[in-house]
Design a protein around this motif. Structure first.
Motif, PDB file in Angstrom:
ATOM      1  N   HIS A  42      -7.363   3.482  -1.763  1.00 33.22           N
ATOM      2  CA  HIS A  42      -5.954   3.830  -1.556  1.00 33.22           C
ATOM      3  C   HIS A  42      -5.516   4.970  -2.462  1.00 33.22           C
ATOM      4  O   HIS A  42      -4.604   5.728  -2.121  1.00 33.22           O
ATOM      5  N   ARG A  49       4.003  -5.881   6.339  1.00 32.39           N
ATOM      6  CA  ARG A  49       3.434  -4.937   5.369  1.00 32.39           C
ATOM      7  C   ARG A  49       2.100  -5.439   4.860  1.00 32.39           C
ATOM      8  O   ARG A  49       1.836  -6.633   4.834  1.00 32.39           O
ATOM      9  N   VAL A  50       1.271  -4.502   4.406  1.00 34.82           N
ATOM     10  CA  VAL A  50      -0.002  -4.840   3.772  1.00 34.82           C
ATOM     11  C   VAL A  50       0.178  -4.703   2.258  1.00 34.82           C
ATOM     12  O   VAL A  50       0.599  -3.653   1.767  1.00 34.82           O
ATOM     13  N   TRP A  76       2.542  -5.998  13.106  1.00 35.44           N
ATOM     14  CA  TRP A  76       2.467  -4.902  12.117  1.00 35.44           C
ATOM     15  C   TRP A  76       2.535  -3.544  12.815  1.00 35.44           C
ATOM     16  O   TRP A  76       3.256  -2.640  12.383  1.00 35.44           O
ATOM     17  N   VAL A 103      -4.812  -6.112   7.613  1.00 35.81           N
ATOM     18  CA  VAL A 103      -5.446  -5.753   6.335  1.00 35.81           C
ATOM     19  C   VAL A 103      -6.689  -4.899   6.588  1.00 35.81           C
ATOM     20  O   VAL A 103      -6.906  -3.871   5.937  1.00 35.81           O
ATOM     21  N   VAL A 120       0.846  -1.201   0.000  1.00 34.29           N
ATOM     22  CA  VAL A 120       0.000   0.000   0.000  1.00 34.29           C
ATOM     23  C   VAL A 120       0.879   1.248   0.000  1.00 34.29           C
ATOM     24  O   VAL A 120       0.626   2.207  -0.747  1.00 34.29           O
ATOM     25  N   ASP A 121       1.933   1.252   0.806  1.00 39.15           N
ATOM     26  CA  ASP A 121       2.827   2.415   0.870  1.00 39.15           C
ATOM     27  C   ASP A 121       3.475   2.683  -0.486  1.00 39.15           C
ATOM     28  O   ASP A 121       3.555   3.834  -0.931  1.00 39.15           O
ATOM     29  N   GLY A 139      -6.410  -7.699  -0.627  1.00 41.19           N
ATOM     30  CA  GLY A 139      -5.238  -7.329   0.151  1.00 41.19           C
ATOM     31  C   GLY A 139      -4.757  -8.521   0.957  1.00 41.19           C
ATOM     32  O   GLY A 139      -5.495  -9.475   1.168  1.00 41.19           O
ATOM     33  N   SER A 140      -3.508  -8.442   1.382  1.00 41.13           N
ATOM     34  CA  SER A 140      -2.991  -9.499   2.246  1.00 41.13           C
ATOM     35  C   SER A 140      -1.870  -8.933   3.100  1.00 41.13           C
ATOM     36  O   SER A 140      -1.346  -7.856   2.829  1.00 41.13           O
TER      37      SER A 140
END
Ligand SMILES: [Ca+2]
Ligand SMILES: [Ca+2]
Lengths: 325, 325
Positions: free
Chosen positions: A185, A219-220, B263, B237, A131-132, A209-210
């Motif tokens: 996003h 991280r996502v 996370w 998530v 996502v980032d 997403g995961s």
């Protein structure tokens, strides 16, 4: 004497506050008066229609409501620019006819591919990264890409009268949410700066997403495939799931917002539905009933009988863009 | 003289505020000191670890973290009670062995059916009605059902020390969220009253939903089938999708919270992970490493090396329930 002066300047100050126009870029039509009358009615504790601050939720569509959407959705332009970059680095990403057409800028073939084609382009360009990382890509694109018609940055193509409406509602104790068919996003990258709407108040479409950890920093990830489309009947479902309250005000511009306005205005007590009709071919665009983007037909047909306000952009807005015009 | 008195009483007032204990139901152990030291560090503008108010997000698991979860998840008890009612009205709802077992109160068969069986019971009892109707059912159940061990209403079986922690964090500018494997619509029925957490700050598991209108009032329906399970890797998530920010503090009690804490505490700057270990067989329950509900093994193994705080309920909590004890 000092007390008298203080009291006097306080009175002047209060008077100037109370007459300040909360919507200066709106012309003095019934639309503006209707909005202000509604807000005063639901925020006046003495009114039968008073709404407690906790329940003051206003939901805004984004494309064509808060920012422009012509000649095509800005997120699709981002997706195509990103697809070209991806294809330059690795032509093997172009696994289908619609992806090849998009990378070549053949917008007719893209348009002919319909929703399925669009979702393939979006899914391909919006997955396989965190996502980032995705949001860094979007930020970079917004900082450099310019609109073909206006030459403006896309996130400068927000509507000044809507910025004033958002700000007015917040001043009156409303929490302002975005409920968009566009990507969650994607929108969050500019919603804080452009609209003063924080990430937790953005509702939008979202891909799968995961979560990953162990093989790198926790991280996502954005994965291929669509998880939820926040459009049409999806909007009430998503707003209910995200907020758990029915909005008091819903604002949109197309039949994709019909169910959001229908559900909102069917709630108990005073509710307000607002549709923006794009009628201004000089300063912006004129479209609606037969448009390929932002089609507004049922909304125009039923607005009057449902008591929804219809903003006539050419008539009701003094100014379109924050930068002038 | 009056000015002096005012100034004096103000000083006394401020002094008494600054020494007031924000966590009076916590014993004076390192756990409490660690929490307070962390909060002071991230809210002090002079600190290198200062976190802006907008970024102050704290995410709390619900079952076994904010309220009890033994001998079985309270939501499952609601589901079984509701299934019995549904079966009394129409025995045809019992379409499988696990549903028949649940309606007969045969908890061993239910337990043996595993996650799949539980989800079937939940899906059957949580669908086929509007969100509003469902929440009225839950409210009615909470108002009448009582816990077999304590005789308390289920929404009185919240942990007093956690109420204080929620309140303390809010006083320090945090927004407190629930991130639960339990049902979003179920939790929202009591989260405002029990925890002062509004519906828009509840994240949870959710079944399929749809929008209906035309054949009745516009409404959001709860449909059969599971849409999203907010547990384990699902928690990061869902938190990312819902809030768009990584929490600064995450609090849980089982390995279902491991990824949420992992996370959270992998984020830049100061972060805090907290695990509640149920060690109190006298006042509550003692379980964890081998429990069928709320298993906590990896969390206990890795908490020290990851810098997570572990609350030892028997040692760290002076009091368990708001009602006393
Ligand atoms: Ca739109
Ligand atoms: Ca738990």
């Amino acid at each position: 004497m000092r007390a008298l002066l203080t009291s006097l300047s306080m009175t002047v100050f209060l008077a100037s506050v109370s007459v300040a126009d909360p919507l200066p870029s709106w012309t003095g039509t019934a639309t503006k008066a209707g909005i202000i009358a509604f807000v005063e009615r639901v925020t006046d504790p003495a009114s039968a229609d008073y709404v407690t601050p906790a329940a003051r939720i206003a939901a805004f569509d984004n494309d064509g409501t808060l920012w422009a959407e012509q000649p095509v959705y800005f997120q699709l332009l981002f997706a195509i620019d990103r697809l070209k970059e991806m294809a330059a680095a690795d032509p093997e990403v172009l696994t289908s006819d619609v992806l090849r057409a998009a990378a070549e800028g053949d917008m007719e073939t893209v348009a002919a591919s319909g929703t399925e084609g669009l979702l393939e382009i979006v899914s391909t360009t919006h997955s396989g990264l965190t996502v980032d990382e995705f949001q860094t890509e979007v930020r970079g694109w917004l900082d450099t890409a310019r609109h073909s018609g206006t030459g403006l940055a896309y996130d400068d193509m927000v509507y000044q009268p809507m910025l004033e409406l958002l700000s007015y509602l917040r001043d009156e104790g409303f929490r302002t949410y975005i409920a968009s068919g566009g990507g969650l996003h994607f929108i969050r990258v500019f919603s804080q700066n452009a609209y003063n709407i924080p990430p937790e108040q953005v509702i939008g479409s979202i891909g799968n997403g995961s979560y990953s950890a162990g093989d790198g920093p926790p991280r996502v990830m954005k994965d291929p495939g669509i998880f939820f489309i926040d459009d049409k009947a999806g909007k009430p479902v998503a707003i209910e799931a995200r907020i758990g309250r029915r909005p008091v005000i819903a604002v949109g511009n197309s039949d994709g917002d019909f169910q959001m306005l229908e559900w909102t205005t069917a709630g108990d007590g005073a509710r307000l539905g607002i549709l923006l009709h794009h009628t201004d071919s000089e300063r912006e665009y004129a479209y609606g009933r037969d448009s390929h983007i932002g089609q507004l037909a049922r909304g125009l047909d039923e607005a009057a009988s449902r008591g929804w306000l219809v903003i006539d952009m050419a008539r009701d807005w003094e100014r379109i863009w924050p930068s002038g015009k």
